[in-house]
Design an enzyme around this catalytic site. Sequence first.
Site, short mmCIF file in Angstrom:
data_model
loop_
_atom_site.label_atom_id
_atom_site.label_comp_id
_atom_site.label_asym_id
_atom_site.label_seq_id
_atom_site.Cartn_x
_atom_site.Cartn_y
_atom_site.Cartn_z
N GLY A 11 91.60 52.55 67.65
CA GLY A 11 90.35 52.48 68.42
C GLY A 11 89.76 53.86 68.65
N ILE A 68 86.32 56.14 64.30
CA ILE A 68 86.13 55.37 63.06
C ILE A 68 86.37 53.90 63.33
CG2 ILE A 68 86.97 54.98 60.70
CD1 ILE A 68 87.48 57.91 60.43
N GLY A 69 87.44 53.57 64.05
CA GLY A 69 87.74 52.17 64.35
C GLY A 69 86.61 51.52 65.13
N GLU A 82 83.43 52.46 65.43
CA GLU A 82 82.15 52.38 64.71
C GLU A 82 82.17 51.26 63.67
OE1 GLU A 82 80.94 57.10 65.26
OE2 GLU A 82 81.21 56.34 63.24
N HIS A 129 60.55 61.36 85.20
CA HIS A 129 60.90 60.08 85.81
C HIS A 129 60.07 58.96 85.19
CE1 HIS A 129 62.04 57.20 88.86
NE2 HIS A 129 60.75 56.90 89.03
C1 LIG Z 1 84.30 57.30 58.36
C2 LIG Z 1 84.08 58.70 58.89
C3 LIG Z 1 83.02 58.94 59.75
C4 LIG Z 1 82.80 60.22 60.24
N1 LIG Z 1 81.75 60.43 61.10
C5 LIG Z 1 81.52 61.66 61.59
C6 LIG Z 1 80.41 61.89 62.44
O1 LIG Z 1 79.64 60.99 62.75
N2 LIG Z 1 80.20 63.14 62.90
C7 LIG Z 1 81.04 64.16 62.58
O2 LIG Z 1 80.80 65.28 63.06
N3 LIG Z 1 82.11 63.97 61.77
C8 LIG Z 1 82.36 62.74 61.26
N4 LIG Z 1 83.41 62.55 60.41
C9 LIG Z 1 84.27 63.70 60.08
C10 LIG Z 1 83.60 64.62 59.00
O3 LIG Z 1 83.15 63.83 57.93
C11 LIG Z 1 84.63 65.64 58.53
O4 LIG Z 1 85.13 66.35 59.63
C12 LIG Z 1 84.02 66.67 57.55
O5 LIG Z 1 83.26 66.03 56.56
C13 LIG Z 1 85.14 67.48 56.91
O6 LIG Z 1 84.61 68.44 56.02
P1 LIG Z 1 85.59 69.31 55.09
O7 LIG Z 1 84.73 70.30 54.40
O8 LIG Z 1 86.74 69.79 55.88
O9 LIG Z 1 86.17 68.28 54.03
P2 LIG Z 1 85.47 67.51 52.81
O10 LIG Z 1 84.02 67.31 53.00
O11 LIG Z 1 86.33 66.33 52.58
O12 LIG Z 1 85.64 68.51 51.59
C14 LIG Z 1 86.87 68.67 50.93
C15 LIG Z 1 86.60 69.31 49.59
O13 LIG Z 1 87.83 69.66 48.99
C16 LIG Z 1 87.81 69.31 47.62
N5 LIG Z 1 89.22 69.21 47.21
C17 LIG Z 1 90.21 68.49 47.78
N6 LIG Z 1 91.39 68.74 47.17
C18 LIG Z 1 91.11 69.65 46.19
C19 LIG Z 1 91.90 70.31 45.22
N7 LIG Z 1 93.24 70.15 45.11
N8 LIG Z 1 91.28 71.15 44.35
C20 LIG Z 1 89.94 71.37 44.45
N9 LIG Z 1 89.15 70.80 45.36
C21 LIG Z 1 89.74 69.94 46.22
C22 LIG Z 1 86.98 68.04 47.57
O14 LIG Z 1 86.44 67.81 46.28
C23 LIG Z 1 85.88 68.40 48.59
O15 LIG Z 1 84.87 69.14 47.95
C24 LIG Z 1 83.66 61.28 59.87
C25 LIG Z 1 84.71 61.05 58.97
C26 LIG Z 1 84.92 59.79 58.48
C27 LIG Z 1 86.03 59.57 57.50
N1 LIG Z 2 81.35 59.97 65.46
C1 LIG Z 2 82.18 60.93 65.10
O1 LIG Z 2 82.04 62.07 65.47
C2 LIG Z 2 83.29 60.60 64.22
C3 LIG Z 2 83.29 59.39 63.58
C4 LIG Z 2 84.37 59.09 62.79
C5 LIG Z 2 85.40 59.99 62.65
N2 LIG Z 2 85.36 61.17 63.26
C6 LIG Z 2 86.53 62.07 63.16
O2 LIG Z 2 87.41 61.64 62.13
C7 LIG Z 2 88.76 61.78 62.56
C8 LIG Z 2 89.54 60.50 62.32
O3 LIG Z 2 89.04 59.44 63.12
P1 LIG Z 2 89.95 58.20 63.50
O4 LIG Z 2 89.18 57.33 64.40
O5 LIG Z 2 90.57 57.64 62.26
O6 LIG Z 2 91.16 58.91 64.21
P2 LIG Z 2 91.51 59.30 65.72
O7 LIG Z 2 92.72 60.14 65.62
O8 LIG Z 2 90.35 59.82 66.45
O9 LIG Z 2 91.89 57.88 66.38
C9 LIG Z 2 92.96 57.14 65.88
C10 LIG Z 2 93.33 56.08 66.88
O10 LIG Z 2 94.38 55.30 66.28
C11 LIG Z 2 95.38 55.06 67.25
N3 LIG Z 2 96.62 54.82 66.52
C12 LIG Z 2 97.44 55.71 65.91
N4 LIG Z 2 98.47 55.08 65.31
C13 LIG Z 2 98.29 53.76 65.53
C14 LIG Z 2 99.00 52.59 65.14
N5 LIG Z 2 100.11 52.66 64.42
N6 LIG Z 2 98.54 51.39 65.56
C15 LIG Z 2 97.40 51.29 66.31
N7 LIG Z 2 96.69 52.37 66.69
C16 LIG Z 2 97.12 53.58 66.30
C17 LIG Z 2 95.39 56.30 68.14
O11 LIG Z 2 95.91 56.00 69.42
C18 LIG Z 2 93.89 56.65 68.18
O12 LIG Z 2 93.24 56.04 69.27
C19 LIG Z 2 88.73 62.14 64.02
O13 LIG Z 2 89.09 63.48 64.18
C20 LIG Z 2 87.32 61.92 64.45
O14 LIG Z 2 86.89 62.82 65.43
C21 LIG Z 2 84.34 61.49 64.06
#
Ligand SMILES: Cc1cc2nc3c(=O)[nH]c(=O)nc-3n(C[C@H](O)[C@H](O)[C@H](O)COP(=O)(O)OP(=O)(O)OC[C@H]3O[C@@H](n4cnc5c(N)ncnc54)[C@H](O)[C@@H]3O)c2cc1C
Ligand SMILES: NC(=O)c1ccc[n+]([C@@H]2O[C@H](COP(=O)([O-])OP(=O)(O)OC[C@H]3O[C@@H](n4cnc5c(N)ncnc54)[C@H](O)[C@@H]3O)[C@@H](O)[C@H]2O)c1
Length: 467
Positions: free
Chosen positions: A177, A180-181, A183, A442
């Site tokens: 929860g 990601i969960g 949303e 307001h």
């Molecule tokens: C479902 C979901 C929803 C999210 N929503 C939000 C949100 O609303 N707001 C927010 O702030 N954050 C959100 N996040 C988190 C956010 O997307 C990440 O924190 C951010 O994109 C991470 O950026 P990064 O550059 O670290 O990684 P990435 O963007 O994953 O970049 C990694 C790079 O490494 C490269 N790479 C990997 N391994 C290798 C290798 N061995 N050799 C060469 N290249 C490699 C890949 O090709 C890629 O270019 C969300 C994440 C998820 C999964």
């Molecule tokens: N809106 C946003 O900014 C946004 C949206 C999506 C993701 N993200 C980022 O991506 C990252 C990953 O997000 P996330 O929601 O996957 O991870 P998270 O670590 O934020 O939450 C994971 C949740 O899973 C629970 N959990 C862990 N093990 C479990 C199990 N075995 N069974 C049931 N519940 C369990 C934890 O208690 C926790 O509440 C986070 O750092 C988050 O900030 C951000």
Amino acid sequence: MTPVSAENNFDVLVVGGGTAGTNAARAACNAGASRVGVVYIPEMFNTCVQEGCMPSKSVLASSAQGYSFLEAIYRKDVHLNRLARALKGKMQRAPYTLIEGEARFLPGKEGVEVTQGKKTRRLWAKNYVIATGSHAWIPPIKGLEGLPAGRMLVSDDIVGIQTLLGEAPKRLLVLGGGPIGLELATFFARLGTEVLILDTAGLLGHFDSEFGEARLRALKTTPHMNSLVPGELQSVADTANGLLCHIVHQGNLLERYADKLLIATGRRPNIEALALENAEVQVEGSTIQHNEYLQTSNPHIYIAGDAINHHQILHYAAEMGQVAGANAAYGKPTAVMDYQKFSLAITFDEYPSALIGLTEREAKAQGYDVISATQDLSSLGMGILEDLPWGLWKLVADRRDGRVLGSQIFGPSSAPEIIQLLSPILYYQGTLRDIVRMTWYHPTYAELLRSLARRLCSENGIECPGA
Ligand SMILES: Cc1cc2nc3c(=O)[nH]c(=O)nc-3n(C[C@H](O)[C@H](O)[C@H](O)COP(=O)(O)OP(=O)(O)OC[C@H]3O[C@@H](n4cnc5c(N)ncnc54)[C@H](O)[C@@H]3O)c2cc1C
Ligand SMILES: NC(=O)c1ccc[n+]([C@@H]2O[C@H](COP(=O)([O-])OP(=O)(O)OC[C@H]3O[C@@H](n4cnc5c(N)ncnc54)[C@H](O)[C@@H]3O)[C@@H](O)[C@H]2O)c1
């Protein structure tokens, strides 16, 4: 070291072309490095645009507007194509060299080997930045490994969700929860899927506890949403009636059926393919050891973004990239990563939650003399006008000088925007008195910030106009 040709020789080589990697490369260029390279895997070059922030917000927006599952997926693909094209164009115009392929470190300070298809190329740099992002983590639960394809989804799967699901499932178990969960559960519940959320801890773990508790109460009144929190999935089995899930909740072993399982239990760094042992980079569990300069145990290698295994949010990835890229260009640890300065987190679900700065718990742990005020938004002004069923707003300040330390809000659909009213206040180290003196319109939710500030002043003997 065996010499490499000039085109394979860099001042700074960044492994990863996502938000952290491209910020690191740009910062290295700005800090004076003349040869900067970025290695990335073209199929998955940027998590935020391809499988993270943007696709999840796209499907959420579509479901809020009443689009069907297939329409939401179609719209997501249109949005992502547009965003990915713009981002790729920006990368092509950047002042660094792009190299496609998967990188791994070579032993004996020989640099990295980049593989694409059958081709390999050896690159060498004075300093490196690891910015390889993260992948969904799947907890070790009995039965998960043997599930047939398409029964289980992870958060990364949003990009190919139509292929995996075909249509919205009737019953979905969401494990985790966190943002990601919550949303993705909101997206499916809006489509009519019966969603059950399980979390071994509570919801909104980063917030003060009253926010997780309020979010859980709200969840229980949301159509098609249910929860067992805290609840633990002990095992899962594929049966003719769907996935049979054994769940422990409040000491009882429960049976629930689901058609699909969505795993959102956190993310782990993409570091396995890097052969870090060759580079003498120390790793503990899933975490690369690093200091406040984002320098690893190998002084020539820095780290940034999700690969760091904490603060996995986009604006931190960008900032870490800036710090790591600059330090790699200087060739010595100079810039420091200040996480607290950038503390902002938002969850865009049915009842969005957002926090900025310090929570009350964190402020106390840091030794502040903390004062706080919380208001129920549903019974106040705009909350009444909008029939807001749930809403909380909390302001945290320092008793000694009235300085604002942080704020949390939950409930209104505008919470993700409202929280950012606090951004300039925190940036300029504003006080409760400043908030009371500022002009607020307001009726809006924003004006309640002044009520909270005034209340904190009057309850704590802080001199404030009108308190
Ligand atoms: C479902 C979901 C929803 C999210 N929503 C939000 C949100 O609303 N707001 C927010 O702030 N954050 C959100 N996040 C988190 C956010 O997307 C990440 O924190 C951010 O994109 C991470 O950026 P990064 O550059 O670290 O990684 P990435 O963007 O994953 O970049 C990694 C790079 O490494 C490269 N790479 C990997 N391994 C290798 C290798 N061995 N050799 C060469 N290249 C490699 C890949 O090709 C890629 O270019 C969300 C994440 C998820 C999964
Ligand atoms: N809106 C946003 O900014 C946004 C949206 C999506 C993701 N993200 C980022 O991506 C990252 C990953 O997000 P996330 O929601 O996957 O991870 P998270 O670590 O934020 O939450 C994971 C949740 O899973 C629970 N959990 C862990 N093990 C479990 C199990 N075995 N069974 C049931 N519940 C369990 C934890 O208690 C926790 O509440 C986070 O750092 C988050 O900030 C951000």
